[in-house]
Design an enzyme around this catalytic site. Structure first.
Site, PDB file in Angstrom:
ATOM      1  N   ASP A 114       0.834  -1.192   0.000  1.00  0.00           N
ATOM      2  CA  ASP A 114       0.000   0.000   0.000  1.00  0.00           C
ATOM      3  C   ASP A 114       0.877   1.253   0.000  1.00  0.00           C
ATOM      4  O   ASP A 114       2.020   1.220   0.481  1.00  0.00           O
ATOM      5  CB  ASP A 114      -0.901   0.033   1.243  1.00  0.00           C
ATOM      6  N   ARG A 115       0.324   2.334  -0.497  1.00  0.00           N
ATOM      7  CA  ARG A 115       1.063   3.593  -0.597  1.00  0.00           C
ATOM      8  C   ARG A 115       1.734   3.970   0.721  1.00  0.00           C
ATOM      9  O   ARG A 115       2.894   4.392   0.748  1.00  0.00           O
ATOM     10  CB  ARG A 115       0.107   4.721  -1.024  1.00  0.00           C
TER      11      ARG A 115
END
Length: 283
Positions: A114-115
């Protein structure tokens, strides 16, 4: 870092970049191939002629901004440490930054984080490695281990959690249920308490057996152990208290299992990242 060049006369795009930067031949063609160049505002991916008066904009690696921590590399794979706040793929992504720096290969990510999740990301450096790595991740022959700071103290020092997860793509959220429901997929997450950090925070080691979207974050939150800093599944009041805006979740170890193929030499090898997650919040 963007550099703008006003073209003086008709010539090849690669020559324009070479005349106005200190990049070498392979770096120039890699930047073009990776579509890090715009001509008059239009992104291009092949070398071509430009005309006098054209405006060329190129993305140049910023040594400080684009510095990449390489944890392991050989002829077939590259493992780097991703910081929070950057996507693995896309414009101005980890992949783009790596390929703007590499001059002897092209890195292709074979899984994602995830970012706002930190930690180890594996890249293939050739087609054979890419195929073998993608297949190994698909059949779960590559183990990933995470560390995270959670709000709360687990009742059990270690546990093997099983549940079901539903992904709502429109809301970019997932939901966890203890019982099977229509559209829900089975998930399994193992955790072990590393230590209590204070009266309300704990440090866990987590191993996801399945690899669903937001699995670790949502699964831990469902048993009242939300990750500190998680804006979707966490406790905003506690996040503000510790002045942390992104989840303290980090992929700290990747272990390879290859019984055959080009990457068999990696069988049993673990790549480990040492990180102190307590440095990211106010104590």
């Amino acid at each position: 870092m963007l550099k703008e060049i006003e073209v003086k006369s008709r010539q090849l795009l690669s020559d324009v970049i070479g005349d106005n930067t200190n990049l070498g031949y392979y770096q120039i063609h890699k930047i073009i191939k990776n579509r890090s160049v715009k001509i008059n505002g239009i992104r291009v991916g092949v070398d071509q002629n430009v005309n006098g008066g054209d405006l060329v904009c190129i993305y140049l690696p910023d040594r400080e901004k684009d510095s990449i921590e390489v944890v392991y590399r050989d002829d077939n794979i590259l493992v780097v440490s991703k910081t929070s706040g950057i996507e693995v793929q896309g414009e101005d992504s980890l992949t783009e930054r790596i390929n703007n720096i590499l001059i002897d290969a092209e890195a292709v990510p074979v899984h994602r984080l995830d970012r706002n999740t930190m930690g180890l990301v594996v890249f293939a450096l050739n087609k054979t490695a890419e195929k073998e790595l993608l297949e190994s991740f698909k059949v779960r022959e590559i183990d990933k281990t995470y560390n995270c700071v959670v709000v709360g103290v687990p009742r059990q020092a270690n546990a093997k959690l099983k549940a079901f997860l539903f992904k709502d793509a429109k809301k970019s959220l997932v939901y966890v249920s203890e019982i099977q429901k229509a559209g829900y997929q089975p998930i399994e997450t193992h955790y072990q308490l590393i230590k209590r950090l204070n009266s309300e925070l704990s440090l866990l080691e987590v191993k996801p057996v399945t690899g669903r979207t937001h699995q670790i974050r949502a699964h831990l939150a469902s048993i009242r152990l939300p990750i500190l800093g998680d804006g979707k599944y966490g406790i905003n009041k506690i996040n503000r208290k510790y002045r942390i805006k992104t989840q303290l979740l980090c992929c700290t170890k990747i272990t390879f299992h290859f019984k055959q193929g080009t990457l068999k030499y990696l069988d049993g090898k673990s790549v480990v990242l040492s990180v102190d997650l307590t440095q990211y919040y106010k104590k």
